[in-house]
Design a protein around this motif. Structure first.
Motif, PDB file in Angstrom:
ATOM      1  N   ASP A 122       5.118 -13.811   7.960  1.00 25.89           N
ATOM      2  CA  ASP A 122       6.545 -13.827   8.304  1.00 25.89           C
ATOM      3  C   ASP A 122       6.741 -13.784   9.816  1.00 25.89           C
ATOM      4  N   ALA A 123       6.017 -12.886  10.471  1.00 26.11           N
ATOM      5  CA  ALA A 123       6.161 -12.718  11.921  1.00 26.11           C
ATOM      6  C   ALA A 123       5.755 -13.978  12.679  1.00 26.11           C
ATOM      7  N   GLY A 124       4.743 -14.678  12.145  1.00 28.92           N
ATOM      8  CA  GLY A 124       4.251 -15.882  12.814  1.00 28.92           C
ATOM      9  C   GLY A 124       4.826 -17.166  12.271  1.00 28.92           C
ATOM     10  N   ASN A 125       5.729 -17.029  11.322  1.00 31.49           N
ATOM     11  CA  ASN A 125       6.368 -18.204  10.731  1.00 31.49           C
ATOM     12  C   ASN A 125       5.352 -19.140  10.054  1.00 31.49           C
ATOM     13  N   PHE A 126       4.399 -18.559   9.353  1.00 32.27           N
ATOM     14  CA  PHE A 126       3.388 -19.326   8.618  1.00 32.27           C
ATOM     15  C   PHE A 126       3.858 -19.521   7.176  1.00 32.27           C
ATOM     16  N   ARG A 127       4.957 -20.219   7.031  1.00 34.70           N
ATOM     17  CA  ARG A 127       5.592 -20.406   5.714  1.00 34.70           C
ATOM     18  C   ARG A 127       4.661 -21.064   4.698  1.00 34.70           C
ATOM     19  N   GLU A 128       3.874 -22.024   5.165  1.00 34.14           N
ATOM     20  CA  GLU A 128       3.016 -22.779   4.248  1.00 34.14           C
ATOM     21  C   GLU A 128       1.948 -21.902   3.596  1.00 34.14           C
ATOM     22  N   ALA A 129       1.642 -20.763   4.177  1.00 36.24           N
ATOM     23  CA  ALA A 129       0.614 -19.874   3.627  1.00 36.24           C
ATOM     24  C   ALA A 129       1.187 -18.855   2.650  1.00 36.24           C
ATOM     25  N   LYS A 130       2.477 -18.639   2.705  1.00 35.19           N
ATOM     26  CA  LYS A 130       3.072 -17.537   1.952  1.00 35.19           C
ATOM     27  C   LYS A 130       2.933 -17.674   0.434  1.00 35.19           C
ATOM     28  N   ASP A 131       3.115 -18.864  -0.108  1.00 36.69           N
ATOM     29  CA  ASP A 131       3.005 -19.023  -1.561  1.00 36.69           C
ATOM     30  C   ASP A 131       1.606 -18.662  -2.060  1.00 36.69           C
ATOM     31  N   ALA A 132       0.591 -19.121  -1.346  1.00 39.42           N
ATOM     32  CA  ALA A 132      -0.785 -18.819  -1.742  1.00 39.42           C
ATOM     33  C   ALA A 132      -1.074 -17.324  -1.638  1.00 39.42           C
ATOM     34  N   LEU A 133      -0.621 -16.717  -0.557  1.00 36.28           N
ATOM     35  CA  LEU A 133      -0.833 -15.280  -0.389  1.00 36.28           C
ATOM     36  C   LEU A 133      -0.062 -14.485  -1.433  1.00 36.28           C
ATOM     37  N   GLN A 134       1.141 -14.913  -1.748  1.00 38.06           N
ATOM     38  CA  GLN A 134       1.952 -14.241  -2.765  1.00 38.06           C
ATOM     39  C   GLN A 134       1.295 -14.352  -4.143  1.00 38.06           C
ATOM     40  N   ALA A 135       0.710 -15.504  -4.439  1.00 40.55           N
ATOM     41  CA  ALA A 135       0.015 -15.679  -5.720  1.00 40.55           C
ATOM     42  C   ALA A 135      -1.169 -14.719  -5.826  1.00 40.55           C
ATOM     43  N   SER A 136      -1.928 -14.596  -4.741  1.00 41.71           N
ATOM     44  CA  SER A 136      -3.070 -13.675  -4.748  1.00 41.71           C
ATOM     45  C   SER A 136      -2.601 -12.231  -4.879  1.00 41.71           C
ATOM     46  N   LEU A 137      -1.534 -11.883  -4.170  1.00 37.59           N
ATOM     47  CA  LEU A 137      -0.983 -10.530  -4.276  1.00 37.59           C
ATOM     48  C   LEU A 137      -0.571 -10.237  -5.716  1.00 37.59           C
ATOM     49  N   ALA A 138       0.095 -11.157  -6.357  1.00 39.82           N
ATOM     50  CA  ALA A 138       0.537 -10.955  -7.738  1.00 39.82           C
ATOM     51  C   ALA A 138      -0.661 -10.747  -8.671  1.00 39.82           C
ATOM     52  N   GLU A 139      -1.740 -11.486  -8.469  1.00 39.87           N
ATOM     53  CA  GLU A 139      -2.946 -11.321  -9.303  1.00 39.87           C
ATOM     54  C   GLU A 139      -3.565  -9.948  -9.090  1.00 39.87           C
ATOM     55  N   GLU A 140      -3.609  -9.506  -7.835  1.00 40.57           N
ATOM     56  CA  GLU A 140      -4.181  -8.183  -7.551  1.00 40.57           C
ATOM     57  C   GLU A 140      -3.308  -7.083  -8.146  1.00 40.57           C
ATOM     58  N   GLN A 141      -1.993  -7.232  -8.044  1.00 39.66           N
ATOM     59  CA  GLN A 141      -1.093  -6.244  -8.622  1.00 39.66           C
ATOM     60  C   GLN A 141      -1.235  -6.197 -10.140  1.00 39.66           C
ATOM     61  N   SER A 142      -1.401  -7.350 -10.753  1.00 38.50           N
ATOM     62  CA  SER A 142      -1.574  -7.407 -12.203  1.00 38.50           C
ATOM     63  C   SER A 142      -2.865  -6.704 -12.624  1.00 38.50           C
ATOM     64  N   MET A 143      -3.947  -6.947 -11.899  1.00 38.97           N
ATOM     65  CA  MET A 143      -5.224  -6.303 -12.235  1.00 38.97           C
ATOM     66  C   MET A 143      -5.136  -4.792 -12.014  1.00 38.97           C
ATOM     67  N   ALA A 144      -4.511  -4.374 -10.927  1.00 42.42           N
ATOM     68  CA  ALA A 144      -4.369  -2.935 -10.666  1.00 42.42           C
ATOM     69  C   ALA A 144      -3.549  -2.268 -11.770  1.00 42.42           C
ATOM     70  N   ARG A 145      -2.479  -2.938 -12.210  1.00 42.22           N
ATOM     71  CA  ARG A 145      -1.652  -2.403 -13.311  1.00 42.22           C
ATOM     72  C   ARG A 145      -2.478  -2.296 -14.585  1.00 42.22           C
ATOM     73  N   TRP A 146      -3.257  -3.335 -14.874  1.00 39.54           N
ATOM     74  CA  TRP A 146      -4.076  -3.325 -16.083  1.00 39.54           C
ATOM     75  C   TRP A 146      -5.063  -2.165 -16.033  1.00 39.54           C
ATOM     76  N   LEU A 147      -5.718  -1.992 -14.899  1.00 42.07           N
ATOM     77  CA  LEU A 147      -6.670  -0.890 -14.764  1.00 42.07           C
ATOM     78  C   LEU A 147      -5.958   0.455 -14.913  1.00 42.07           C
ATOM     79  N   ASP A 148      -4.803   0.587 -14.301  1.00 41.61           N
ATOM     80  CA  ASP A 148      -4.031   1.821 -14.386  1.00 41.61           C
ATOM     81  C   ASP A 148      -3.633   2.106 -15.835  1.00 41.61           C
ATOM     82  N   ASP A 149      -3.178   1.088 -16.526  1.00 44.06           N
ATOM     83  CA  ASP A 149      -2.755   1.244 -17.918  1.00 44.06           C
ATOM     84  C   ASP A 149      -3.924   1.506 -18.861  1.00 44.06           C
TER      85      ASP A 149
END
Length: 172
Positions: A122-149
């Motif tokens: 966001d700070a560097g205006n790297f918009r083209e990278a955000k979707d890929a990074l957001q997808a990876s974040l969502a996968e990590e959050q999903s795995m962490a939730r699964w492990l927690d559950d």
């Protein structure tokens, strides 16, 4: 902060994330053979290994788009450290639990890394990278939730098996 400094910080963060994901693979792959009595954990682990491989490809693509190299000494060092940590659990009777603890901690580390990268993007205006990074974040959050559950269920199953196979020799 100057635009070039933000760019440099973003590249460093991306390279660190690349090394982090390679470390994750080196932690998860050796765990699979220990999961034969935990098929639900093995299936989730295999799924997340595949996601992690996709995350590495995403990071490589972002770095290539920035005309940057993704190979670093960090990749080798962290990959070795991850494998060493997991292998240290291998001979222990409670390796399945220790692996689950390590995985949960590492998933949360990865979540923090992706959140930081998204802030830098966001700070560097790297918009083209955000979707890929957001997808990876969502996968990590999903795995962490699964492990927690699922940690309580894995622990209960471990305890049931431990009663039959444990060092006390008690049989159910």
């Amino acid at each position: 902060m100057a635009e070039t400094e933000i760019h440099d910080m973003f590249v460093i963060g991306l390279r660190n994330a690349h090394a982090m994901e390679n470390e994750a693979l080196s932690m998860m792959r050796p765990q699979l053979p220990r999961m034969e009595r935990y098929p639900e954990v093995a299936a989730k682990l295999e799924q997340h290994i595949s996601e992690t491989q996709d995350q590495i490809i995403r990071l490589e693509h972002i770095l290539e788009e920035l005309d940057e190299n993704y190979l670093s000494v960090n990749d080798m060092v962290l990959s070795f450290n991850g494998a060493t940590a997991v292998m240290s659990h291998a001979g222990m009777g409670d390796a399945v639990l220790k692996d689950a603890f390590a995985d949960f901690a590492f998933e949360n580390y990865e979540i923090a890394a992706y959140k930081s990268l998204l802030t830098i993007a966001d700070a560097g205006n790297f918009r083209e990278a955000k979707d890929a990074l957001q997808a990876s974040l969502a996968e990590e959050q999903s795995m962490a939730r699964w492990l927690d559950d699922n940690l309580p269920l894995v622990t209960q199953k471990f305890l049931l098996m431990w009663e039959g196979d444990g060092p006390l020799g008690t049989q159910r």
